[in-house]
Design a protein around this motif. Structure first.
Motif, PDB file in Angstrom:
ATOM      1  N   VAL A 109     -49.224  -9.005   7.769  1.00 31.94           N
ATOM      2  CA  VAL A 109     -49.776  -8.162   6.713  1.00 31.94           C
ATOM      3  C   VAL A 109     -51.268  -8.461   6.559  1.00 31.94           C
ATOM      4  N   PRO A 110     -52.134  -7.446   6.635  1.00 31.74           N
ATOM      5  CA  PRO A 110     -53.577  -7.691   6.547  1.00 31.74           C
ATOM      6  C   PRO A 110     -53.999  -8.474   5.304  1.00 31.74           C
ATOM      7  N   ALA A 111     -53.314  -8.271   4.177  1.00 29.17           N
ATOM      8  CA  ALA A 111     -53.685  -8.992   2.953  1.00 29.17           C
ATOM      9  C   ALA A 111     -53.593 -10.500   3.156  1.00 29.17           C
ATOM     10  N   LEU A 112     -52.560 -10.948   3.842  1.00 32.94           N
ATOM     11  CA  LEU A 112     -52.407 -12.378   4.098  1.00 32.94           C
ATOM     12  C   LEU A 112     -53.464 -12.860   5.087  1.00 32.94           C
ATOM     13  N   ALA A 113     -53.758 -12.026   6.094  1.00 32.31           N
ATOM     14  CA  ALA A 113     -54.784 -12.394   7.069  1.00 32.31           C
ATOM     15  C   ALA A 113     -56.130 -12.603   6.384  1.00 32.31           C
ATOM     16  N   LEU A 114     -56.455 -11.728   5.439  1.00 33.19           N
ATOM     17  CA  LEU A 114     -57.733 -11.834   4.741  1.00 33.19           C
ATOM     18  C   LEU A 114     -57.788 -13.047   3.815  1.00 33.19           C
ATOM     19  N   ASP A 115     -56.618 -13.546   3.414  1.00 38.81           N
ATOM     20  CA  ASP A 115     -56.557 -14.688   2.501  1.00 38.81           C
ATOM     21  C   ASP A 115     -56.166 -15.978   3.225  1.00 38.81           C
ATOM     22  N   PHE A 116     -56.262 -15.981   4.554  1.00 41.63           N
ATOM     23  CA  PHE A 116     -55.729 -17.104   5.322  1.00 41.63           C
ATOM     24  C   PHE A 116     -56.486 -18.407   5.073  1.00 41.63           C
ATOM     25  N   ARG A 117     -57.740 -18.332   4.678  1.00 46.27           N
ATOM     26  CA  ARG A 117     -58.475 -19.568   4.398  1.00 46.27           C
ATOM     27  C   ARG A 117     -57.784 -20.354   3.285  1.00 46.27           C
ATOM     28  N   ARG A 118     -57.287 -19.666   2.262  1.00 44.79           N
ATOM     29  CA  ARG A 118     -56.583 -20.355   1.172  1.00 44.79           C
ATOM     30  C   ARG A 118     -55.149 -20.704   1.553  1.00 44.79           C
ATOM     31  N   VAL A 119     -54.555 -19.892   2.430  1.00 49.00           N
ATOM     32  CA  VAL A 119     -53.152 -20.081   2.792  1.00 49.00           C
ATOM     33  C   VAL A 119     -52.970 -21.209   3.803  1.00 49.00           C
ATOM     34  N   ALA A 120     -53.878 -21.323   4.761  1.00 53.59           N
ATOM     35  CA  ALA A 120     -53.709 -22.253   5.883  1.00 53.59           C
ATOM     36  C   ALA A 120     -53.375 -23.683   5.455  1.00 53.59           C
ATOM     37  N   PRO A 121     -54.033 -24.256   4.442  1.00 59.75           N
ATOM     38  CA  PRO A 121     -53.714 -25.643   4.072  1.00 59.75           C
ATOM     39  C   PRO A 121     -52.301 -25.833   3.518  1.00 59.75           C
ATOM     40  N   LEU A 122     -51.616 -24.733   3.200  1.00 58.51           N
ATOM     41  CA  LEU A 122     -50.289 -24.835   2.593  1.00 58.51           C
ATOM     42  C   LEU A 122     -49.169 -24.904   3.627  1.00 58.51           C
TER      43      LEU A 122
ATOM     44  N   GLY B 274     -38.834 -29.703   7.656  1.00 63.08           N
ATOM     45  CA  GLY B 274     -40.158 -30.299   7.723  1.00 63.08           C
ATOM     46  C   GLY B 274     -41.262 -29.350   8.121  1.00 63.08           C
ATOM     47  N   SER B 275     -41.337 -28.979   9.412  1.00 67.43           N
ATOM     48  CA  SER B 275     -42.447 -28.174   9.922  1.00 67.43           C
ATOM     49  C   SER B 275     -42.253 -26.711   9.540  1.00 67.43           C
ATOM     50  N   LEU B 276     -43.127 -26.205   8.665  1.00 68.42           N
ATOM     51  CA  LEU B 276     -42.954 -24.868   8.099  1.00 68.42           C
ATOM     52  C   LEU B 276     -44.177 -24.002   8.371  1.00 68.42           C
ATOM     53  N   GLY B 277     -43.918 -22.736   8.655  1.00 65.12           N
ATOM     54  CA  GLY B 277     -45.010 -21.824   8.957  1.00 65.12           C
ATOM     55  C   GLY B 277     -44.743 -20.430   8.448  1.00 65.12           C
ATOM     56  N   ILE B 278     -45.663 -19.540   8.762  1.00 66.57           N
ATOM     57  CA  ILE B 278     -45.568 -18.153   8.307  1.00 66.57           C
ATOM     58  C   ILE B 278     -45.940 -17.217   9.443  1.00 66.57           C
ATOM     59  N   MET B 279     -45.404 -16.012   9.380  1.00 67.08           N
ATOM     60  CA  MET B 279     -45.834 -14.940  10.265  1.00 67.08           C
ATOM     61  C   MET B 279     -47.019 -14.238   9.608  1.00 67.08           C
TER      62      MET B 279
ATOM     63  N   MET C 211     -43.066 -11.355   7.144  1.00 71.32           N
ATOM     64  CA  MET C 211     -43.502 -10.378   6.139  1.00 71.32           C
ATOM     65  C   MET C 211     -44.033 -11.031   4.864  1.00 71.32           C
ATOM     66  N   ILE C 212     -44.788 -12.100   5.039  1.00 65.47           N
ATOM     67  CA  ILE C 212     -45.444 -12.745   3.901  1.00 65.47           C
ATOM     68  C   ILE C 212     -46.696 -11.941   3.546  1.00 65.47           C
ATOM     69  N   SER C 213     -46.861 -11.653   2.256  1.00 65.88           N
ATOM     70  CA  SER C 213     -47.993 -10.833   1.825  1.00 65.88           C
ATOM     71  C   SER C 213     -48.955 -11.561   0.893  1.00 65.88           C
ATOM     72  N   SER C 214     -48.495 -12.633   0.242  1.00 67.85           N
ATOM     73  CA  SER C 214     -49.329 -13.260  -0.780  1.00 67.85           C
ATOM     74  C   SER C 214     -49.173 -14.771  -0.765  1.00 67.85           C
ATOM     75  N   ILE C 215     -50.114 -15.437  -1.383  1.00 71.02           N
ATOM     76  CA  ILE C 215     -50.071 -16.891  -1.465  1.00 71.02           C
ATOM     77  C   ILE C 215     -48.891 -17.347  -2.318  1.00 71.02           C
ATOM     78  N   GLY C 216     -48.481 -16.521  -3.277  1.00 70.09           N
ATOM     79  CA  GLY C 216     -47.312 -16.848  -4.088  1.00 70.09           C
ATOM     80  C   GLY C 216     -46.043 -16.889  -3.252  1.00 70.09           C
ATOM     81  N   GLU C 217     -45.901 -15.934  -2.314  1.00 70.26           N
ATOM     82  CA  GLU C 217     -44.734 -15.931  -1.427  1.00 70.26           C
ATOM     83  C   GLU C 217     -44.754 -17.136  -0.499  1.00 70.26           C
ATOM     84  N   VAL C 218     -45.936 -17.546  -0.071  1.00 69.93           N
ATOM     85  CA  VAL C 218     -46.048 -18.742   0.771  1.00 69.93           C
ATOM     86  C   VAL C 218     -45.531 -19.961   0.014  1.00 69.93           C
ATOM     87  N   ASN C 219     -46.004 -20.137  -1.205  1.00 64.17           N
ATOM     88  CA  ASN C 219     -45.578 -21.290  -2.009  1.00 64.17           C
ATOM     89  C   ASN C 219     -44.072 -21.285  -2.252  1.00 64.17           C
ATOM     90  N   SER C 220     -43.510 -20.113  -2.529  1.00 67.68           N
ATOM     91  CA  SER C 220     -42.072 -20.017  -2.799  1.00 67.68           C
ATOM     92  C   SER C 220     -41.261 -20.400  -1.569  1.00 67.68           C
TER      93      SER C 220
END
Length: 592
Positions: A455-468, A447-452, A427-436
């Protein structure tokens, strides 16, 4: 899913052959004679036909049962006592059915048994049941009133949504069995004896019924209602019984007709030529290819697990690892949060079988909310918990809960050598939640960390999220409901939740491309991965691993072992160009 009736245009088919469509379960095509099992009474609120409206509920139930099915009681106390007794009996029946069933089937039946034996259910039924008054404080209970009371309780659960909403159909199944005991068999369509070399046709198939089917004598099943991720479909898949569910025009098939059942394409052909076979046909997808997507290691086939028994089943089914560990099983039904030491012990038992081969084990952190209440998590009731405080959003509401789980996972990783332990947050929705989340998990020593991606908002922002992150997993069940704006428990809108939707497939393809650009693996861990035909399309879109219920592994493996990567890509492009999910499924099925 829309139904495409009409004459078949497929090659080699008789011009009089008619095709019906639904959701396929399995890969084996079979032909046989139809044996209709019972007639399920229509549920109120249009649950079967979709045509009911306010004011005609009573008429629907009356037409199914009539007014003759009734029992006289000395009063409401006597009625309460009798209902309690019958619910206890049903609970014991369901427990007994689950004792020798596969783990996933047993989990369903055991959950239903617990619901039947929940003492609060009697109170909720009595609050909704309307027995007919009689003289001397006596009352008369009619079958229609009892069914209406169970349906009202089910409707209350659906209105909550989320995990609790998913239990509504369980209440309906329990109600059918209670009515059987009180009034005699009618509701639950009891299957008296095996029908050798027959294809059974149900208007509705319950989990308890499905668990009693004998694969050695029943070659196939057709169900008018249901979907690919429902209880009946899951159990039929585990029993390796080919089926087509959610086939609304199944009632048109006459008893005794010879049909061809093609689950890979979700087809039922009425009037198909040929004799009833003595055994099921092998899959028709083709022979193993040395250049198949499996032979070229283009995709990993992983398992979704929610218990230690599931993990053992995954190993026995040849899973290449675990793509989703639902850690809720460790927390549910507990008055107190499990200690870090207890969590470590459980995680270690689950992970150790996969250590020798270094296969991945991906753990999802706790995903609960007000729809899956935990006594030690104090959350207020929400009108729409699917959109409320759940998953990663618990961090600010329940301080320390996620930190302790991450600590337990880090300690497990240190204790178990050779494990490829991966941890992801839901249930990650934003890049801020990813960083936290990443900062918190790295601080714990993971070590190996990922996200589900749900949420469409995260899908639309995945280009910025993926490198994190190190990886991402698409949860198609939740993604579909948020993407299409449809409650996943809204059975009347099931077509909108079909992951074959070209819109959803294009989004999945875009996520896979962004993942490849950032060198981040993107997997699918929703029910979509269990569909053998859809698995081809997902791989063709660039998905690098599929995680599914363990019982689906063999069927998906068989299909992918016969398809090259080049062909998978072509079929994926074919699917995303279609107008809707029905057309996408049909065109890929015909191409195969």
């Amino acid at each position: 899913m829309s139904d495409l009736g009409g004459s078949s245009s497929g090659s080699g088919q008789d011009s009089s052959t008619e095709e019906l469509r639904g959701f396929g379960v399995g890969t084996r095509s079979v032909s046989g004679r139809i044996v209709r099992i019972g007639k399920q009474p229509p549920l109120i609120e249009g649950r079967n036909s979709g045509e009911a409206s306010e004011g005609n509920d009573s008429a629907q139930v009356d037409s199914a049962f009539g007014d003759s099915d009734s029992i006289e009681f000395e009063g409401r106390d006597a009625l309460r006592s009798r209902l309690s007794e019958m619910l206890e009996v049903v609970g014991i029946e369901l427990e007994t059915l689950g004792q020798n069933a596969p783990s996933e089937v047993a989990d369903i039946l055991e959950a239903q048994a617990m619901m039947a034996q929940d003492p609060t259910l009697v109170d909720r039924l009595l609050a909704n049941v309307e027995p007919d008054p009689m003289v001397d404080a006596k009352c008369q209970l009619q079958r229609r009133n009892l069914r209406a009371a169970f349906e009202k309780v089910a409707a209350e659960l659906r209105s909550v949504g989320g995990y609790i909403g998913e239990r509504a159909d369980d209440i309906g199944e329990i109600g059918a069995r209670v009515a059987d005991h009180l009034f005699g068999s009618a509701d639950s369509q009891a299957i008296d004896e095996p029908n050798v070399n027959s294809i059974l046709l149900f208007d509705q198939l319950t989990a308890a019924q499905a668990s009693t089917l004998e694969p050695s004598s029943i070659i196939g099943v057709i169900v008018a209602t249901g979907g690919p991720s429902g209880h009946a479909a899951l159990i039929l898949r585990s029993l390796d019984i080919p089926a087509v569910v959610g086939c609304p025009r199944a009632y048109e098939i006459p008893d005794g007709a010879v049909v061809l059942l093609d689950p890979l394409r979700g087809l039922v052909r009425i009037g198909a030529n040929g004799r009833v076979p003595t055994s099921a046909h092998r899959p028709t997808v083709g022979h193993r290819s040395p250049r198949s997507v499996l032979a070229t290691k283009a995709v990993q086939l992983l398992a979704n697990v929610g218990s230690l028994a599931d993990a053992q089943e995954a190993r026995s089914q040849g899973a290449e690892g675990i793509g989703l560990v639902r850690t809720e099983f460790l927390f549910e039904g507990r008055e107190l949060e499990p200690s870090v030491d207890e969590q470590v012990s459980t995680y270690r038992s689950l992970i150790e079988p996969f250590c020798e081969t270094g296969q991945p084990v991906t753990v999802r952190t706790l995903d609960v909310g007000s729809d899956k209440p935990l006594p030690f998590v104090n959350l207020s009731r929400e009108d729409n918990p699917a959109l409320g405080v759940r998953g990663i959003r618990l961090v600010n509401q329940v301080p320390g809960l996620l930190e302790r789980q991450l600590e337990a996972l880090a300690r497990t990783r240190a204790l178990v050598g050779g494990v490829d332990l991966r941890v992801m947050a839901p249930m990650i929705s934003s890049i801020g939640e990813v960083n936290s989340f990443v900062e918190m998990a790295r601080s714990a020593g993971l070590g190996s960390l990922g996200i589900m991606i749900e949420v469409p908002a995260l899908a639309l922002d995945f280009r910025r999220v993926a490198p994190l992150v190190d990886f991402a997993s698409i949860g198609t069940n939740d993604l579909m409901q948020y993407l299409m704006g449809v409650d996943r428990n809204a059975s009347m809108l099931g077509e909108l939740l079909d992951p074959w939707s070209p819109v959803a497939l294009r989004l999945i393809g875009a996520l896979a491309r962004e993942g490849a650009r950032a060198k981040v693996a993107v997997s699918v861990c929703g029910e979509a991965a269990s569909d053998p035909l859809l698995a081809i399309v997902l791989v063709g879109l660039g998905i690098t691993s599929l995680s599914m219920t363990p019982v689906a592994l063999a069927q998906v493996r068989e299909v992918l072992d016969a398809v090259s990567m080049t062909r998978a890509r072509r079929l994926a492009q074919l699917a995303i160009r279609q107008l809707d999910s029905t057309a996408a499924r049909h065109v890929v099925g015909e191409a195969i």
